[in-house]
Design an enzyme around this catalytic site. Structure first.
Site, PDB file in Angstrom:
ATOM      1  N   ARG A 126       0.813  -1.237   0.000  1.00  0.00           N
ATOM      2  CA  ARG A 126       0.000   0.000   0.000  1.00  0.00           C
ATOM      3  C   ARG A 126       0.837   1.274   0.000  1.00  0.00           C
ATOM      4  O   ARG A 126       0.362   2.337   0.364  1.00  0.00           O
ATOM      5  CB  ARG A 126      -0.982   0.020   1.176  1.00  0.00           C
ATOM      6  CG  ARG A 126      -1.921  -1.169   1.178  1.00  0.00           C
ATOM      7  CD  ARG A 126      -3.139  -0.953   2.022  1.00  0.00           C
ATOM      8  NE  ARG A 126      -3.999  -2.124   1.943  1.00  0.00           N
ATOM      9  CZ  ARG A 126      -3.921  -3.148   2.788  1.00  0.00           C
ATOM     10  NH1 ARG A 126      -3.053  -3.123   3.779  1.00  0.00           N
ATOM     11  NH2 ARG A 126      -4.724  -4.168   2.645  1.00  0.00           N
ATOM     12  N   LYS A 148       2.645  11.268 -11.765  1.00  0.00           N
ATOM     13  CA  LYS A 148       1.755  10.387 -12.534  1.00  0.00           C
ATOM     14  C   LYS A 148       2.484   9.073 -12.761  1.00  0.00           C
ATOM     15  O   LYS A 148       3.598   9.058 -13.303  1.00  0.00           O
ATOM     16  CB  LYS A 148       1.405  11.008 -13.889  1.00  0.00           C
ATOM     17  CG  LYS A 148       0.322  12.059 -13.809  1.00  0.00           C
ATOM     18  CD  LYS A 148      -0.122  12.474 -15.202  1.00  0.00           C
ATOM     19  CE  LYS A 148      -1.198  13.527 -15.143  1.00  0.00           C
ATOM     20  NZ  LYS A 148      -1.548  14.046 -16.488  1.00  0.00           N
ATOM     21  N   GLU A 190       8.625  17.168 -25.582  1.00  0.00           N
ATOM     22  CA  GLU A 190       8.031  17.558 -24.292  1.00  0.00           C
ATOM     23  C   GLU A 190       8.625  18.879 -23.787  1.00  0.00           C
ATOM     24  O   GLU A 190       7.998  19.584 -23.015  1.00  0.00           O
ATOM     25  CB  GLU A 190       8.226  16.444 -23.252  1.00  0.00           C
ATOM     26  CG  GLU A 190       7.577  15.093 -23.605  1.00  0.00           C
ATOM     27  CD  GLU A 190       6.065  15.029 -23.370  1.00  0.00           C
ATOM     28  OE1 GLU A 190       5.414  16.089 -23.246  1.00  0.00           O
ATOM     29  OE2 GLU A 190       5.529  13.890 -23.321  1.00  0.00           O
ATOM     30  N   LYS A 232       6.837  22.797 -15.096  1.00  0.00           N
ATOM     31  CA  LYS A 232       5.986  21.669 -14.691  1.00  0.00           C
ATOM     32  C   LYS A 232       5.693  21.730 -13.189  1.00  0.00           C
ATOM     33  O   LYS A 232       4.561  21.514 -12.757  1.00  0.00           O
ATOM     34  CB  LYS A 232       6.628  20.330 -15.068  1.00  0.00           C
ATOM     35  CG  LYS A 232       5.732  19.165 -14.667  1.00  0.00           C
ATOM     36  CD  LYS A 232       5.892  17.922 -15.469  1.00  0.00           C
ATOM     37  CE  LYS A 232       4.808  16.916 -15.039  1.00  0.00           C
ATOM     38  NZ  LYS A 232       4.906  15.639 -15.705  1.00  0.00           N
ATOM     39  N   GLU A 242      -4.815  16.966 -11.408  1.00  0.00           N
ATOM     40  CA  GLU A 242      -5.427  17.331 -12.684  1.00  0.00           C
ATOM     41  C   GLU A 242      -6.932  17.544 -12.587  1.00  0.00           C
ATOM     42  O   GLU A 242      -7.713  16.981 -13.355  1.00  0.00           O
ATOM     43  CB  GLU A 242      -5.095  16.269 -13.758  1.00  0.00           C
ATOM     44  CG  GLU A 242      -5.236  16.839 -15.158  1.00  0.00           C
ATOM     45  CD  GLU A 242      -4.588  15.979 -16.241  1.00  0.00           C
ATOM     46  OE1 GLU A 242      -3.404  15.628 -16.078  1.00  0.00           O
ATOM     47  OE2 GLU A 242      -5.271  15.682 -17.215  1.00  0.00           O
ATOM     48  N   ARG A 246      -3.734  21.330 -14.720  1.00  0.00           N
ATOM     49  CA  ARG A 246      -2.651  20.414 -15.092  1.00  0.00           C
ATOM     50  C   ARG A 246      -2.845  19.826 -16.490  1.00  0.00           C
ATOM     51  O   ARG A 246      -1.869  19.439 -17.147  1.00  0.00           O
ATOM     52  CB  ARG A 246      -2.511  19.298 -14.039  1.00  0.00           C
ATOM     53  CG  ARG A 246      -1.349  18.379 -14.354  1.00  0.00           C
ATOM     54  CD  ARG A 246      -0.978  17.462 -13.220  1.00  0.00           C
ATOM     55  NE  ARG A 246       0.085  16.569 -13.647  1.00  0.00           N
ATOM     56  CZ  ARG A 246       0.783  15.797 -12.846  1.00  0.00           C
ATOM     57  NH1 ARG A 246       0.551  15.809 -11.543  1.00  0.00           N
ATOM     58  NH2 ARG A 246       1.735  15.005 -13.311  1.00  0.00           N
ATOM     59  N   ASN A 250      -0.777  18.400 -21.202  1.00  0.00           N
ATOM     60  CA  ASN A 250      -1.056  17.379 -22.209  1.00  0.00           C
ATOM     61  C   ASN A 250      -1.228  17.972 -23.597  1.00  0.00           C
ATOM     62  O   ASN A 250      -1.854  17.342 -24.473  1.00  0.00           O
ATOM     63  CB  ASN A 250      -2.302  16.578 -21.826  1.00  0.00           C
ATOM     64  CG  ASN A 250      -1.991  15.575 -20.747  1.00  0.00           C
ATOM     65  OD1 ASN A 250      -0.927  14.981 -20.743  1.00  0.00           O
ATOM     66  ND2 ASN A 250      -2.906  15.402 -19.818  1.00  0.00           N
ATOM     67  N   HIS A 253      -1.049  15.760 -26.667  1.00  0.00           N
ATOM     68  CA  HIS A 253      -1.166  14.366 -26.242  1.00  0.00           C
ATOM     69  C   HIS A 253      -2.471  13.702 -26.694  1.00  0.00           C
ATOM     70  O   HIS A 253      -2.522  12.475 -26.778  1.00  0.00           O
ATOM     71  CB  HIS A 253      -1.050  14.265 -24.718  1.00  0.00           C
ATOM     72  CG  HIS A 253       0.344  14.484 -24.201  1.00  0.00           C
ATOM     73  ND1 HIS A 253       1.051  15.644 -24.435  1.00  0.00           N
ATOM     74  CD2 HIS A 253       1.172  13.685 -23.466  1.00  0.00           C
ATOM     75  CE1 HIS A 253       2.251  15.553 -23.860  1.00  0.00           C
ATOM     76  NE2 HIS A 253       2.351  14.374 -23.268  1.00  0.00           N
ATOM     77  N   HIS A 257      -1.654  10.438 -28.282  1.00  0.00           N
ATOM     78  CA  HIS A 257      -2.027   9.124 -27.731  1.00  0.00           C
ATOM     79  C   HIS A 257      -2.777   8.285 -28.766  1.00  0.00           C
ATOM     80  O   HIS A 257      -2.632   7.061 -28.812  1.00  0.00           O
ATOM     81  CB  HIS A 257      -2.872   9.293 -26.471  1.00  0.00           C
ATOM     82  CG  HIS A 257      -2.064   9.703 -25.261  1.00  0.00           C
ATOM     83  ND1 HIS A 257      -2.638  10.076 -24.062  1.00  0.00           N
ATOM     84  CD2 HIS A 257      -0.730   9.794 -25.075  1.00  0.00           C
ATOM     85  CE1 HIS A 257      -1.674  10.379 -23.193  1.00  0.00           C
ATOM     86  NE2 HIS A 257      -0.519  10.211 -23.784  1.00  0.00           N
ATOM     87  N   HIS A 270       6.746   7.965 -27.873  1.00  0.00           N
ATOM     88  CA  HIS A 270       5.789   8.874 -27.239  1.00  0.00           C
ATOM     89  C   HIS A 270       6.072  10.329 -27.644  1.00  0.00           C
ATOM     90  O   HIS A 270       5.164  11.059 -28.046  1.00  0.00           O
ATOM     91  CB  HIS A 270       5.884   8.715 -25.714  1.00  0.00           C
ATOM     92  CG  HIS A 270       5.006   9.664 -24.955  1.00  0.00           C
ATOM     93  ND1 HIS A 270       3.629   9.563 -24.929  1.00  0.00           N
ATOM     94  CD2 HIS A 270       5.310  10.759 -24.212  1.00  0.00           C
ATOM     95  CE1 HIS A 270       3.129  10.538 -24.195  1.00  0.00           C
ATOM     96  NE2 HIS A 270       4.122  11.279 -23.747  1.00  0.00           N
TER      97      HIS A 270
END
Ligand code: NAD
Ligand code: GLY
Length: 372
Positions: A126, A148, A190, A232, A242, A246, A250, A253, A257, A270
């Protein structure tokens, strides 16, 4: 690791989850780099078949003064391995070594290793502490910062994961010397994104320093990594999970994606997909009247100058735009099946909004290769 550059620190302010990003060269060979982390008897370095032979022994030696045992697990390399099965190899190693809940994980590699190690750290017993030691440009300027973590699902990129912050990020610029030029270009995507969404002066700087960055100039890399991390960190500090702001990180993206998933993970890097996706998102911004054609041309030139593709692939010979739209509806920003795009709302400013399908289809038709 002969060239040196003095260490700079960027901090990310998240109350009790705040941490520092160290940027310099060399760093991973120095035990002092890893002083002051949570006390533990064991550490597990997570790396892959490409990076481990280059840097794992150096990192393990630097960690040795801090931990009674420094274990290593080596994952298969590639976006195609960002899966449950590979994630399980990290749990296998933790359990085989009887690692307790204080064990510190070290992610040594690019964004794939970093995202998976972070997710493993978020879920093993956990939650155990972890440190990001990014070795790609992309990971140093983006994926190692902000918490993330996760893995891909065949139906969607990064669809399973958790927000979980590292204890520290160590960006050793000297590790970038072994990075293939295609991967440097992917990292530049990026970096470029921070200009249009937040800092046009940085975009000006990038236009003058692309050559230096592409040839691994350490001073240029240090500036690019620091400024990217600062932007960032500023965004993430305001919106860690987000809820809104935030999402501007992206930019590029949503289209990107779709390209990655549509082509099959690992076909386009990517960063390549994001670079091309930024060009497509800029075109959409222009068609919505948010920026002019000169802005689109400027961004396209920069993406091209970074060695990145600016023409999208054809994902379906019969209904290419329809395929893109289907894939983009799986995006995490989509709400009730409506796609939401990060668009440029004037230079240096981004917004998140929907767009009529007909306009998106026009952009895809205009931006994709006609060669199926
Ligand atoms: P990657 O992790 O696949 O690394 C690229 C390649 O470079 C790999 O083959 C790797 O083994 C190799 N490599 C790494 N360091 C090297 C070095 N120093 N020398 C030689 N080879 C080296 O890809 P990436 O571009 O680093 O990361 C992409 C991933 O990051 C994607 O999965 C993406 O979804 C994720 N990502 C996450 C976030 C986030 O906020 N968590 C942000 C952006 C991207
Ligand atoms: N890479 C986008 C984000 O971290 O939010």
């Amino acid at each position: 690791m002969s060239a040196q550059i003095s260490t700079q620190a960027v901090s990310i302010d998240l109350q009790d989850r705040s941490y520092a990003i160290a940027i310099g060269a060399p760093l991973i060979d120095n035990p002092d780099t890893f002083a002051g982390l949570p006390k533990a008897s064991a550490a597990l370095v997570v790396s892959n078949t490409t990076v481990a032979p280059l840097y794992a022994a150096t990192l393990q030696a630097a960690l040795a003064p801090h931990y009674a045992a420094v274990h290593l697990v080596v994952l298969p390399d590639g976006e195609a391995f960002k899966t449950w099965q590979t994630l399980n190899l990290i749990f296998d190693a933790l359990l085989a070594h009887h690692c307790d809940r204080k064990t510190v994980l070290f992610a040594l590699g690019g964004g794939v290793v970093g995202d998976m190690t972070g997710f493993a750290a978020a879920s093993y017993m956990r939650g155990v502490p972890f440190v990001q030691v990014p070795t790609t440009l992309l990971a140093q300027v983006d994926s190692s910062v902000g918490g993330k973590t996760g893995i891909n699902h065949p139906l969607g990129k990064n669809m399973v994961g958790a927000f979980y912050q590292p204890q520290r990020v160590v960006c050793d610029l000297s590790t970038l010397h072994t990075l293939p030029s295609r991967e440097v270009s992917a990292g530049l995507a990026e970096i470029i994104k921070y200009g249009p969404i937040a800092d046009m002066a940085f975009l000006d700087w990038l236009e003058g320093h692309l050559g230096a960055l592409r040839t691994h100039d350490l001073s240029a890399l240090a500036h690019a990594v620091r400024r990217s991390c600062e932007i960032k960190a500023h965004v993430v500090a305001q919106d860690e999970r987000e809820g809104g702001l935030r999402a501007i990180l992206n930019f590029g993206h949503t289209f990107g994606h779709a390209i990655e998933a549509g082509m099959g993970y690992g076909q386009w890097l990517h960063g390549e997909a994001v670079g091309c996706g930024m060009v497509m998102a800029a075109h959409l911004s222009q068609r919505l009247g948010l920026v002019d054609t000169a802005f689109v041309a400027r961004l396209t030139r920069l993406v091209q100058g970074a060695g990145l593709p600016t023409v999208g692939p054809v994902l379906d010979a019969h209904d290419n735009a329809g395929r893109y739209l289907d894939l983009m509806r799986v995006d995490k920003k989509a709400e009730g099946g409506d796609i939401r795009f990060v668009l440029i709302d004037g230079p240096g400013k981004a917004c998140v909004r929907g767009a009529p399908d007909v306009l998106v289809r026009q952009v895809i038709d205009a931006c994709c290769s006609t060669q199926a």
